[in-house]
Design a protein around this motif. Sequence first.
Motif, PDB file in Angstrom:
ATOM      1  N   PHE A 298     -34.288   8.260  -7.308  1.00  0.00           N
ATOM      2  CA  PHE A 298     -34.617   7.333  -6.236  1.00  0.00           C
ATOM      3  C   PHE A 298     -35.505   6.202  -6.754  1.00  0.00           C
ATOM      4  CE2 PHE A 298     -37.845   6.293  -2.917  1.00  0.00           C
ATOM      5  CZ  PHE A 298     -37.020   5.641  -2.008  1.00  0.00           C
ATOM      6  N   MET A 299     -36.462   6.536  -7.581  1.00  0.00           N
ATOM      7  CA  MET A 299     -37.434   5.557  -8.065  1.00  0.00           C
ATOM      8  C   MET A 299     -36.838   4.561  -9.054  1.00  0.00           C
ATOM      9  SD  MET A 299     -40.060   6.114  -6.291  1.00  0.00           S
ATOM     10  CE  MET A 299     -41.096   4.914  -7.120  1.00  0.00           C
ATOM     11  N   GLN A 300     -35.702   4.880  -9.666  1.00  0.00           N
ATOM     12  CA  GLN A 300     -35.102   3.957 -10.639  1.00  0.00           C
ATOM     13  C   GLN A 300     -34.720   2.628  -9.994  1.00  0.00           C
ATOM     14  OE1 GLN A 300     -35.436   4.733 -13.921  1.00  0.00           O
ATOM     15  NE2 GLN A 300     -36.489   6.402 -12.865  1.00  0.00           N
ATOM     16  N   TRP A 301     -34.315   2.658  -8.738  1.00  0.00           N
ATOM     17  CA  TRP A 301     -34.006   1.422  -8.025  1.00  0.00           C
ATOM     18  C   TRP A 301     -35.253   0.527  -7.978  1.00  0.00           C
ATOM     19  CZ3 TRP A 301     -35.690  -1.360  -3.861  1.00  0.00           C
ATOM     20  CH2 TRP A 301     -34.852  -2.394  -3.416  1.00  0.00           C
ATOM     21  N   PHE A 302     -36.406   1.146  -7.729  1.00  0.00           N
ATOM     22  CA  PHE A 302     -37.656   0.388  -7.640  1.00  0.00           C
ATOM     23  C   PHE A 302     -38.108  -0.131  -9.004  1.00  0.00           C
ATOM     24  CE2 PHE A 302     -37.664   2.734  -3.683  1.00  0.00           C
ATOM     25  CZ  PHE A 302     -38.028   1.746  -2.786  1.00  0.00           C
ATOM     26  N   VAL A 303     -37.822   0.613 -10.058  1.00  0.00           N
ATOM     27  CA  VAL A 303     -38.145   0.136 -11.413  1.00  0.00           C
ATOM     28  C   VAL A 303     -37.389  -1.168 -11.665  1.00  0.00           C
ATOM     29  CG1 VAL A 303     -37.898   0.618 -13.886  1.00  0.00           C
ATOM     30  CG2 VAL A 303     -38.719   2.415 -12.336  1.00  0.00           C
ATOM     31  N   LYS A 304     -36.097  -1.169 -11.369  1.00  0.00           N
ATOM     32  CA  LYS A 304     -35.280  -2.381 -11.549  1.00  0.00           C
ATOM     33  C   LYS A 304     -35.778  -3.497 -10.628  1.00  0.00           C
ATOM     34  CE  LYS A 304     -30.519  -4.092 -11.166  1.00  0.00           C
ATOM     35  NZ  LYS A 304     -30.592  -5.007 -10.048  1.00  0.00           N
TER      36      LYS A 304
ATOM     37  N   THR B  92     -45.940  -2.517  -9.601  1.00  0.00           N
ATOM     38  CA  THR B  92     -45.134  -1.925 -10.675  1.00  0.00           C
ATOM     39  C   THR B  92     -45.849  -0.723 -11.282  1.00  0.00           C
ATOM     40  OG1 THR B  92     -44.094  -4.043 -11.189  1.00  0.00           O
ATOM     41  CG2 THR B  92     -44.050  -2.378 -12.922  1.00  0.00           C
ATOM     42  N   GLU B  93     -47.135  -0.857 -11.542  1.00  0.00           N
ATOM     43  CA  GLU B  93     -47.905   0.238 -12.128  1.00  0.00           C
ATOM     44  C   GLU B  93     -47.902   1.461 -11.213  1.00  0.00           C
ATOM     45  OE1 GLU B  93     -51.661  -1.626 -13.020  1.00  0.00           O
ATOM     46  OE2 GLU B  93     -50.812  -2.703 -14.738  1.00  0.00           O
ATOM     47  N   ALA B  94     -47.974   1.242  -9.905  1.00  0.00           N
ATOM     48  CA  ALA B  94     -47.925   2.355  -8.950  1.00  0.00           C
ATOM     49  C   ALA B  94     -46.543   3.011  -8.957  1.00  0.00           C
ATOM     50  CB  ALA B  94     -48.278   1.859  -7.548  1.00  0.00           C
ATOM     51  N   ILE B  95     -45.494   2.211  -9.062  1.00  0.00           N
ATOM     52  CA  ILE B  95     -44.127   2.733  -9.139  1.00  0.00           C
ATOM     53  C   ILE B  95     -43.983   3.599 -10.392  1.00  0.00           C
ATOM     54  CG2 ILE B  95     -41.698   2.063  -9.547  1.00  0.00           C
ATOM     55  CD1 ILE B  95     -42.472   1.450  -6.682  1.00  0.00           C
ATOM     56  N   TYR B  96     -44.471   3.101 -11.515  1.00  0.00           N
ATOM     57  CA  TYR B  96     -44.379   3.855 -12.770  1.00  0.00           C
ATOM     58  C   TYR B  96     -45.089   5.206 -12.677  1.00  0.00           C
ATOM     59  CZ  TYR B  96     -42.671  -0.358 -15.209  1.00  0.00           C
ATOM     60  OH  TYR B  96     -41.939  -1.439 -15.621  1.00  0.00           O
ATOM     61  N   LYS B  97     -46.204   5.256 -11.968  1.00  0.00           N
ATOM     62  CA  LYS B  97     -46.928   6.523 -11.808  1.00  0.00           C
ATOM     63  C   LYS B  97     -46.077   7.545 -11.054  1.00  0.00           C
ATOM     64  CE  LYS B  97     -51.575   4.661 -12.158  1.00  0.00           C
ATOM     65  NZ  LYS B  97     -52.787   4.247 -11.454  1.00  0.00           N
ATOM     66  N   ILE B  98     -45.350   7.082 -10.040  1.00  0.00           N
ATOM     67  CA  ILE B  98     -44.486   8.001  -9.287  1.00  0.00           C
ATOM     68  C   ILE B  98     -43.323   8.453 -10.166  1.00  0.00           C
ATOM     69  CG2 ILE B  98     -43.009   8.299  -7.257  1.00  0.00           C
ATOM     70  CD1 ILE B  98     -44.794   6.214  -5.833  1.00  0.00           C
ATOM     71  N   VAL B  99     -42.774   7.528 -10.960  1.00  0.00           N
ATOM     72  CA  VAL B  99     -41.689   7.889 -11.876  1.00  0.00           C
ATOM     73  C   VAL B  99     -42.173   8.979 -12.835  1.00  0.00           C
ATOM     74  CG1 VAL B  99     -40.210   7.061 -13.759  1.00  0.00           C
ATOM     75  CG2 VAL B  99     -40.501   5.666 -11.704  1.00  0.00           C
ATOM     76  N   LYS B 100     -43.348   8.783 -13.417  1.00  0.00           N
ATOM     77  CA  LYS B 100     -43.885   9.772 -14.361  1.00  0.00           C
ATOM     78  C   LYS B 100     -44.158  11.096 -13.665  1.00  0.00           C
ATOM     79  CE  LYS B 100     -47.387  10.576 -17.901  1.00  0.00           C
ATOM     80  NZ  LYS B 100     -47.045  11.975 -17.881  1.00  0.00           N
TER      81      LYS B 100
END
Length: 191
Positions: A131-137, A110-118
């Motif tokens: 694209f990354m919002q799907w992974f956040v959910k 999750t922390e790695a996903i958040y870094k890409i979102v930021k």
Amino acid sequence: MTSKKINTMNTNRLSKTICKALNSQMTKEAHAAQIYLAYGSWADANSYQGISNFLFRHANEERNHMMKFLEYILERGGTVSVEAIPAPGPNPTSVFDCFKKTFEQEVDNTEAIYKIVKLSFDEGDWATWNFMQWFVKEQTEEETLVMNMLDKIKIAGGEKASGESLYSLDRDLASTDDEAELARNKTVEAP
């Protein structure tokens, strides 16, 4: 015979930083699949076929996540970099330890996903941000699902859970839904 120079247009829509981050995440998803495979194998070897089945299904889900990243990179004109996957690490020592390690792995993901979102937000790469919002959910669901498992094991006694409790959990996990109910989907009528 003369050689004709082919005029190629750069169609890459990903910055070097975003492309590198997406490739790293693709490898992280592959690593997560390996962890689930290792833990599922450990569970099966310890006669927890329901837990094993649950973990193997999640290994497949992580491979699907890996493919989503690969396809997205290609669709945006980036270059995919397939890298070595780290070993999954030591086997769990108990069912509680198995789900504790699984939860830690999901939080790290999750922390790695958040870094890409930021990063995508900071760069104004709205396609990647979307694209990354799907992974956040998805990560919210994954963390919630594993937290629910940990709660059940804690109620059953945690590290000292009885064989009967673990048998019930194992039996339940053979057919447990792989998605967790999220708070954002709750209403007053359906808490």
